[in-house]
Design a protein around this motif. Structure first.
Motif, PDB file in Angstrom:
ATOM      1  N   PRO A  33       0.836  -1.200   0.000  1.00  0.00           N
ATOM      2  CA  PRO A  33       0.000   0.000   0.000  1.00  0.00           C
ATOM      3  C   PRO A  33       0.876   1.258   0.000  1.00  0.00           C
ATOM      4  CG  PRO A  33      -0.794  -1.579   1.611  1.00  0.00           C
ATOM      5  CD  PRO A  33       0.530  -2.086   1.123  1.00  0.00           C
ATOM      6  N   ARG A  34       0.377   2.284  -0.644  1.00  0.00           N
ATOM      7  CA  ARG A  34       1.117   3.544  -0.665  1.00  0.00           C
ATOM      8  C   ARG A  34       1.403   4.011   0.764  1.00  0.00           C
ATOM      9  NH1 ARG A  34       0.417   6.184  -5.865  1.00  0.00           N
ATOM     10  NH2 ARG A  34      -0.782   4.788  -7.191  1.00  0.00           N
ATOM     11  N   LYS A  35       2.527   4.630   0.938  1.00  0.00           N
ATOM     12  CA  LYS A  35       3.021   5.177   2.209  1.00  0.00           C
ATOM     13  C   LYS A  35       3.392   4.092   3.225  1.00  0.00           C
ATOM     14  CE  LYS A  35       0.660   9.570   1.714  1.00  0.00           C
ATOM     15  NZ  LYS A  35      -0.194  10.575   2.337  1.00  0.00           N
ATOM     16  N   THR A  36       3.514   2.850   2.789  1.00  0.00           N
ATOM     17  CA  THR A  36       3.925   1.776   3.701  1.00  0.00           C
ATOM     18  C   THR A  36       5.272   2.069   4.334  1.00  0.00           C
ATOM     19  OG1 THR A  36       2.656   0.031   2.640  1.00  0.00           O
ATOM     20  CG2 THR A  36       4.660  -0.663   3.749  1.00  0.00           C
ATOM     21  N   PHE A  37       6.170   2.680   3.590  1.00  0.00           N
ATOM     22  CA  PHE A  37       7.537   2.855   4.073  1.00  0.00           C
ATOM     23  C   PHE A  37       7.810   4.249   4.628  1.00  0.00           C
ATOM     24  CE2 PHE A  37       7.484  -0.482   0.870  1.00  0.00           C
ATOM     25  CZ  PHE A  37       7.929  -1.534   1.652  1.00  0.00           C
ATOM     26  N   LEU A  38       6.769   5.054   4.729  1.00  0.00           N
ATOM     27  CA  LEU A  38       6.902   6.400   5.280  1.00  0.00           C
ATOM     28  C   LEU A  38       7.385   6.316   6.727  1.00  0.00           C
ATOM     29  CD1 LEU A  38       6.362   9.374   4.513  1.00  0.00           C
ATOM     30  CD2 LEU A  38       4.123   9.116   5.571  1.00  0.00           C
ATOM     31  N   GLY A  39       8.470   6.984   7.039  1.00  0.00           N
ATOM     32  CA  GLY A  39       9.004   7.011   8.393  1.00  0.00           C
ATOM     33  C   GLY A  39       9.776   5.764   8.794  1.00  0.00           C
ATOM     34  N   GLN A  40       9.909   4.813   7.873  1.00  0.00           N
ATOM     35  CA  GLN A  40      10.664   3.594   8.170  1.00  0.00           C
ATOM     36  C   GLN A  40      12.157   3.878   8.017  1.00  0.00           C
ATOM     37  OE1 GLN A  40       9.351   0.399   8.906  1.00  0.00           O
ATOM     38  NE2 GLN A  40       7.351   1.345   9.064  1.00  0.00           N
ATOM     39  N   GLY A  41      12.959   3.075   8.657  1.00  0.00           N
ATOM     40  CA  GLY A  41      14.406   3.208   8.540  1.00  0.00           C
ATOM     41  C   GLY A  41      14.941   2.467   7.324  1.00  0.00           C
ATOM     42  N   ASP A  42      16.208   2.098   7.393  1.00  0.00           N
ATOM     43  CA  ASP A  42      16.855   1.411   6.281  1.00  0.00           C
ATOM     44  C   ASP A  42      16.274   0.019   6.039  1.00  0.00           C
ATOM     45  OD1 ASP A  42      18.558   3.560   5.914  1.00  0.00           O
ATOM     46  OD2 ASP A  42      20.159   2.699   7.128  1.00  0.00           O
ATOM     47  N   TRP A  43      15.789  -0.629   7.099  1.00  0.00           N
ATOM     48  CA  TRP A  43      15.274  -2.002   7.002  1.00  0.00           C
ATOM     49  C   TRP A  43      13.886  -2.028   7.618  1.00  0.00           C
ATOM     50  CZ3 TRP A  43      18.213  -4.719   3.869  1.00  0.00           C
ATOM     51  CH2 TRP A  43      19.549  -4.346   3.726  1.00  0.00           C
ATOM     52  N   SER A  44      12.879  -2.065   6.766  1.00  0.00           N
ATOM     53  CA  SER A  44      11.487  -1.948   7.198  1.00  0.00           C
ATOM     54  C   SER A  44      10.866  -3.300   7.529  1.00  0.00           C
ATOM     55  CB  SER A  44      10.651  -1.304   6.085  1.00  0.00           C
ATOM     56  OG  SER A  44      11.168  -0.040   5.759  1.00  0.00           O
ATOM     57  N   ASP A  45       9.888  -3.251   8.421  1.00  0.00           N
ATOM     58  CA  ASP A  45       9.069  -4.415   8.736  1.00  0.00           C
ATOM     59  C   ASP A  45       8.286  -4.791   7.479  1.00  0.00           C
ATOM     60  OD1 ASP A  45       7.495  -6.313  10.120  1.00  0.00           O
ATOM     61  OD2 ASP A  45       5.985  -4.784  10.572  1.00  0.00           O
ATOM     62  N   ALA A  46       8.202  -6.086   7.190  1.00  0.00           N
ATOM     63  CA  ALA A  46       7.550  -6.552   5.964  1.00  0.00           C
ATOM     64  C   ALA A  46       6.077  -6.883   6.149  1.00  0.00           C
ATOM     65  CB  ALA A  46       8.289  -7.777   5.431  1.00  0.00           C
ATOM     66  N   SER A  47       5.502  -6.539   7.284  1.00  0.00           N
ATOM     67  CA  SER A  47       4.134  -6.980   7.587  1.00  0.00           C
ATOM     68  C   SER A  47       3.070  -6.413   6.643  1.00  0.00           C
ATOM     69  CB  SER A  47       3.772  -6.651   9.030  1.00  0.00           C
ATOM     70  OG  SER A  47       3.789  -5.252   9.237  1.00  0.00           O
ATOM     71  N   ARG A  48       3.315  -5.278   6.004  1.00  0.00           N
ATOM     72  CA  ARG A  48       2.338  -4.699   5.079  1.00  0.00           C
ATOM     73  C   ARG A  48       2.656  -4.993   3.613  1.00  0.00           C
ATOM     74  NH1 ARG A  48       1.025   1.162   5.756  1.00  0.00           N
ATOM     75  NH2 ARG A  48      -0.845   0.518   4.655  1.00  0.00           N
ATOM     76  N   VAL A  49       3.746  -5.704   3.374  1.00  0.00           N
ATOM     77  CA  VAL A  49       4.145  -6.034   2.008  1.00  0.00           C
ATOM     78  C   VAL A  49       3.207  -7.100   1.454  1.00  0.00           C
ATOM     79  CG1 VAL A  49       5.971  -7.076   0.605  1.00  0.00           C
ATOM     80  CG2 VAL A  49       6.563  -5.390   2.370  1.00  0.00           C
ATOM     81  N   LEU A  50       2.681  -6.863   0.250  1.00  0.00           N
ATOM     82  CA  LEU A  50       1.786  -7.811  -0.404  1.00  0.00           C
ATOM     83  C   LEU A  50       2.544  -8.794  -1.296  1.00  0.00           C
ATOM     84  CD1 LEU A  50      -0.996  -5.313  -1.527  1.00  0.00           C
ATOM     85  CD2 LEU A  50      -0.888  -6.667   0.573  1.00  0.00           C
ATOM     86  N   MET A  51       3.627  -8.295  -1.931  1.00  0.00           N
ATOM     87  CA  MET A  51       4.374  -9.124  -2.864  1.00  0.00           C
ATOM     88  C   MET A  51       5.788  -8.580  -3.006  1.00  0.00           C
ATOM     89  SD  MET A  51       3.484  -9.921  -6.899  1.00  0.00           S
ATOM     90  CE  MET A  51       3.768  -8.255  -7.526  1.00  0.00           C
ATOM     91  N   VAL A  52       6.737  -9.487  -3.145  1.00  0.00           N
ATOM     92  CA  VAL A  52       8.101  -9.105  -3.519  1.00  0.00           C
ATOM     93  C   VAL A  52       8.379  -9.708  -4.889  1.00  0.00           C
ATOM     94  CG1 VAL A  52       9.064  -8.754  -1.220  1.00  0.00           C
ATOM     95  CG2 VAL A  52       9.062 -11.037  -2.216  1.00  0.00           C
ATOM     96  N   VAL A  53       9.240  -9.026  -5.640  1.00  0.00           N
ATOM     97  CA  VAL A  53       9.593  -9.459  -6.987  1.00  0.00           C
ATOM     98  C   VAL A  53      11.105  -9.556  -7.093  1.00  0.00           C
ATOM     99  CG1 VAL A  53       9.495  -8.897  -9.458  1.00  0.00           C
ATOM    100  CG2 VAL A  53       7.586  -8.256  -7.944  1.00  0.00           C
ATOM    101  N   GLU A  54      11.564 -10.636  -7.682  1.00  0.00           N
ATOM    102  CA  GLU A  54      12.974 -10.773  -8.045  1.00  0.00           C
ATOM    103  C   GLU A  54      13.023 -11.127  -9.525  1.00  0.00           C
ATOM    104  OE1 GLU A  54      15.489  -9.995  -6.223  1.00  0.00           O
ATOM    105  OE2 GLU A  54      14.804 -10.199  -4.151  1.00  0.00           O
ATOM    106  N   VAL A  55      13.977 -10.540 -10.219  1.00  0.00           N
ATOM    107  CA  VAL A  55      14.255 -10.846 -11.618  1.00  0.00           C
ATOM    108  C   VAL A  55      15.647 -11.461 -11.638  1.00  0.00           C
ATOM    109  CG1 VAL A  55      14.570  -9.898 -13.944  1.00  0.00           C
ATOM    110  CG2 VAL A  55      12.847  -8.904 -12.399  1.00  0.00           C
ATOM    111  N   THR A  56      15.763 -12.666 -12.165  1.00  0.00           N
ATOM    112  CA  THR A  56      17.069 -13.313 -12.130  1.00  0.00           C
ATOM    113  C   THR A  56      18.097 -12.500 -12.901  1.00  0.00           C
ATOM    114  OG1 THR A  56      16.558 -14.675 -14.059  1.00  0.00           O
ATOM    115  CG2 THR A  56      16.161 -15.662 -11.901  1.00  0.00           C
ATOM    116  N   SER A  57      19.295 -12.514 -12.337  1.00  0.00           N
ATOM    117  CA  SER A  57      20.448 -11.915 -12.999  1.00  0.00           C
ATOM    118  C   SER A  57      21.287 -13.062 -13.546  1.00  0.00           C
ATOM    119  CB  SER A  57      21.257 -11.095 -11.997  1.00  0.00           C
ATOM    120  OG  SER A  57      20.463 -10.060 -11.468  1.00  0.00           O
ATOM    121  N   TYR A  58      22.256 -12.727 -14.309  1.00  0.00           N
ATOM    122  CA  TYR A  58      23.109 -13.772 -14.868  1.00  0.00           C
ATOM    123  C   TYR A  58      24.347 -13.949 -13.996  1.00  0.00           C
ATOM    124  CZ  TYR A  58      19.838 -13.150 -18.664  1.00  0.00           C
ATOM    125  OH  TYR A  58      18.682 -13.055 -19.399  1.00  0.00           O
TER     126      TYR A  58
END
Length: 198
Positions: A96-121
């Motif tokens: 959701p928008r503003k999930t990371f507002l006021g968070q530090g360098d490493w945020s709690d993932a509790s509001r994250v809906l999805m993470v995406v990774e694209v493979t590198s070579y």
């Protein structure tokens, strides 16, 4: 690396890792560090095709779900893994928008809906993106892990997280449609992704 150096890294605390990551990233824009399963991982600079895949996903997400945002670029760090003792910088994070507002360098993932990774070579893509990250993201309770696998020309949707990993895994060839289930609820027609396979 010597055996003593490997043991020191394996015994490293999250706080020590965060200090090292901050120093390294302050000195170099070309490197991002992660800490998964007690091991430091290095994410190098991404290429143009990698960035275009993330841009393509951003467009699809905003069209289907204007209430959320796909934060891109691997700049955001989240706490992952069992008891949040890991640190990851996914290629993109849907939240959701503003999930990371006021968070530090490493945020709690509790509001994250999805993470995406694209493979590198990279030499360690198999271990990192296909094995370690699904486990860490599931343990953090992230509902969906989307892997765009350029090596295998597939898209993999991991869902139903548990502390032991994702309970469901659906793989589709690039060019096919695939459903990102609740709480994301987006059907992706991945035909457009085939343009970025170089």
């Amino acid at each position: 690396m010597t055996v003593m150096a490997e043991r020191a890294i394996q015994q490293m605390s999250v706080e020590e890792f965060e200090r090292i990551a901050k120093l390294v990233e302050r000195e170099s824009d070309a490197v991002r560090l992660e800490f998964i399963n007690g091991r430091i991982g290095i994410k190098g600079m991404t290429g143009g095709d990698h960035s275009e895949i993330i841009r393509w996903l951003q467009e699809r997400c905003i069209q289907a779900r204007p209430d959320v945002w796909l934060y891109a670029g691997g700049e955001l760090g989240i706490e992952v893994g069992a008891y949040r003792k890991g640190r990851a910088k996914p290629d993109a994070i849907l939240a959701p928008r503003k999930t990371f507002l006021g968070q530090g360098d490493w945020s709690d993932a509790s509001r994250v809906l999805m993470v995406v990774e694209v493979t590198s070579y990279d030499w360690d893509t198999d271990r990192r993106d296909r094995k370690e990250k699904p486990s860490a993201y599931a343990a953090a309770g992230i509902p969906i892990y989307l892997l765009v696998d350029r090596d295998h020309c597939t898209v993999t949707v991991h869902s139903d997280p548990t502390v032991d990993g994702y309970g469901h895994r659906h793989v589709a060839d690039l060019g096919k449609k695939i459903l990102l289930p609740e709480p994301v609820s987006i059907e992706l027609d991945t035909e457009g992704l085939t343009d970025f396979l170089s």
